[in-house]
Design a protein around this motif. Structure first.
Motif, PDB file in Angstrom:
ATOM      1  N   UNK A  20       0.899  -1.222  -0.682  1.00  0.00           N
ATOM      2  CA  UNK A  20       0.307   0.037   0.225  1.00  0.00           C
ATOM      3  C   UNK A  20       0.577   1.083   0.463  1.00  0.00           C
ATOM      4  N   UNK A  21       0.918   2.278  -0.552  1.00  0.00           N
ATOM      5  CA  UNK A  21       1.922   3.044  -1.394  1.00  0.00           C
ATOM      6  C   UNK A  21       1.253   4.184  -1.910  1.00  0.00           C
ATOM      7  N   UNK A  22       1.700   5.354  -2.238  1.00  0.00           N
ATOM      8  CA  UNK A  22       1.080   6.460  -2.101  1.00  0.00           C
ATOM      9  C   UNK A  22       1.636   6.940  -4.294  1.00  0.00           C
ATOM     10  N   UNK A  23       3.183   6.924  -3.980  1.00  0.00           N
ATOM     11  CA  UNK A  23       2.985   6.132  -5.345  1.00  0.00           C
ATOM     12  C   UNK A  23       4.622   6.169  -5.825  1.00  0.00           C
ATOM     13  N   UNK A  24       4.346   5.165  -5.519  1.00  0.00           N
ATOM     14  CA  UNK A  24       5.434   3.233  -5.438  1.00  0.00           C
ATOM     15  C   UNK A  24       7.108   4.455  -4.706  1.00  0.00           C
ATOM     16  N   UNK A  69       4.263   2.275   7.806  1.00  0.00           N
ATOM     17  CA  UNK A  69       4.365   3.762   8.308  1.00  0.00           C
ATOM     18  C   UNK A  69       3.384   4.219   8.760  1.00  0.00           C
ATOM     19  N   UNK A  70       3.630   5.264   9.174  1.00  0.00           N
ATOM     20  CA  UNK A  70       1.647   6.052   9.823  1.00  0.00           C
ATOM     21  C   UNK A  70       1.985   6.575   9.125  1.00  0.00           C
ATOM     22  N   UNK A  71       2.629   8.129   8.680  1.00  0.00           N
ATOM     23  CA  UNK A  71       3.042   8.637   7.330  1.00  0.00           C
ATOM     24  C   UNK A  71       3.388   8.340   6.086  1.00  0.00           C
ATOM     25  N   UNK A  72       2.142   8.129   4.754  1.00  0.00           N
ATOM     26  CA  UNK A  72       3.392   6.924   3.950  1.00  0.00           C
ATOM     27  C   UNK A  72       4.010   8.127   3.030  1.00  0.00           C
ATOM     28  N   UNK A  73       4.006   9.207   3.774  1.00  0.00           N
ATOM     29  CA  UNK A  73       5.049   9.991   3.026  1.00  0.00           C
ATOM     30  C   UNK A  73       6.692  10.122   3.557  1.00  0.00           C
ATOM     31  N   UNK A  74       6.533   8.955   4.341  1.00  0.00           N
ATOM     32  CA  UNK A  74       8.191   9.600   5.273  1.00  0.00           C
ATOM     33  C   UNK A  74       8.301   7.703   5.364  1.00  0.00           C
ATOM     34  N   UNK A  75       8.986   7.559   5.853  1.00  0.00           N
ATOM     35  CA  UNK A  75      10.066   6.157   5.708  1.00  0.00           C
ATOM     36  C   UNK A  75      10.063   6.357   7.247  1.00  0.00           C
ATOM     37  N   UNK A  76       9.724   6.724   8.008  1.00  0.00           N
ATOM     38  CA  UNK A  76      10.330   5.965   9.810  1.00  0.00           C
ATOM     39  C   UNK A  76       8.705   4.925   9.704  1.00  0.00           C
ATOM     40  N   UNK A  77       9.269   4.068  10.395  1.00  0.00           N
ATOM     41  CA  UNK A  77       8.244   3.159  10.283  1.00  0.00           C
ATOM     42  C   UNK A  77       8.211   2.246  11.935  1.00  0.00           C
TER      43      UNK A  77
END
Length: 312
Positions: A183-187, A269-277
């Motif tokens: 599940x990704x925003x833009x790969x 990742x709680x925020x999909x535009x970040x890699x932290x998770x």
């Protein structure tokens, strides 16, 4: 010496240093001292007598691989995996995997849930497959470049930074049995196009056995414009990798991103535009929850038919 576990042409057992000293040191000397030119005084240290050791033997009982687990020095300190060595003729046969499994099993039984190690950079991907993520900068030890790595075996591993994200993603992909949900925003440029992730994805998708990789995107046009490498792989394997774009406005408001496989592995990742998770390779309940979230969204999303005709 503990009971041995058979692995086809070899077996692995745990042992006290006093019981298997000569055999452990013989393997380590062959690998580290002779093959890698590590000074013998650096290879041997005072930790050995208090460590838990694992030893692999062939069918004739000859030692072919070793590893050790240094106990924590305090209640809040990590245990340390080290001295992992496999004789040259046995590499690629799963001996290292079996040794590491044995050490992690011993750590779990003792409640040593925080595990660290210093991996030779050439072996970093091996440890990443087992859920270890890089921590800090690379360094030189005994003349060889190393990377510190860490894994929690009682709770999710915090993922911070690109190196850790790539390691976690590659591990989740490689451990998939037959299903992988993405599940990704833009790969995720910088993550899903990283060479180690692409190698893992290629290995998974060419394995056979009815593998299915399903990728949900919030923006299907962005990876198409960028000619994302994963699209080229999907074009060669259209029966294995499928893409859909989220259409429902409610689904598009979902802020997170994740991967989940059918072997109990996930990276969320709680925020999909970040890699932290956070990530785990042995959490079937949480991986199942993500898969259950994924399925209905997949069903109401539109197939990315435009990807089938990309001129890649």
């Amino acid at each position: 010496m503990n009971a041995a576990r058979p692995y086809g042409p070899f077996r692995v057992e745990t042992a006290a240093f006093a019981d298997a000293c000569s055999e452990l040191l013989a393997v380590r000397e062959a690998v580290f001292v002779v093959e890698q030119n590590v000074p013998v005084e650096e290879e041997r240290d005072a930790h050995d007598p208090r460590c838990l050791h694992a030893i692999a033997r062939d069918r004739a009982g000859k030692p072919i691989g070793t590893g050790r687990l240094v106990p924590p020095t305090a209640a809040d300190a990590p245990a340390h995996v080290g001295r992992m060595a496999v004789l040259r003729d046995w590499r690629g046969a799963g001996v290292g995997d079996a040794l590491l499994h044995a050490l992690l099993r011993q750590a779990r039984e003792r409640g040593w849930n925080d595990i660290v190690l210093n991996a030779q950079v050439s072996a970093q991907s091996f440890y990443a497959r087992h859920g270890f993520v890089p921590v800090g900068e690379r360094f030189i030890e005994a003349g060889i470049e190393h990377q510190a790595m860490r894994r929690r075996i009682d709770r999710p591993q915090a993922i911070e930074g690109t190196d850790a994200a790539v390691a976690a993603t590659a591990a989740i992909v490689r451990h998939a049995r037959r299903r992988l949900h993405v599940y990704s925003r833009e790969l995720d440029p910088g993550l899903l196009d990283a060479p180690r992730v692409l190698d893992a994805m290629r290995e998974l998708c060419t394995r056979g056995d009815g593998i299915q990789v399903q990728v949900l995107l919030q923006d299907a046009a962005a990876p198409q414009r960028a000619l994302a490498p994963l699209l080229a792989l999907a074009q060669r394997l259209p029966s294995v990798i499928a893409f859909r774009e989220i259409a429902d406005p409610v689904d598009r408001a979902y802020p997170s991103a994740y991967l989940a496989n059918d072997d109990g592995g996930y990276y969320f990742r709680a925020l999909g535009h970040r890699l932290d998770g956070e990530a785990e390779t042995g959490a079937p309940g949480l991986a199942r929850q993500l898969a259950e979230h994924f399925r209905p969204v997949w069903e109401r999303s539109r197939p990315c038919t435009e990807y089938r005709t990309l001129g890649l």
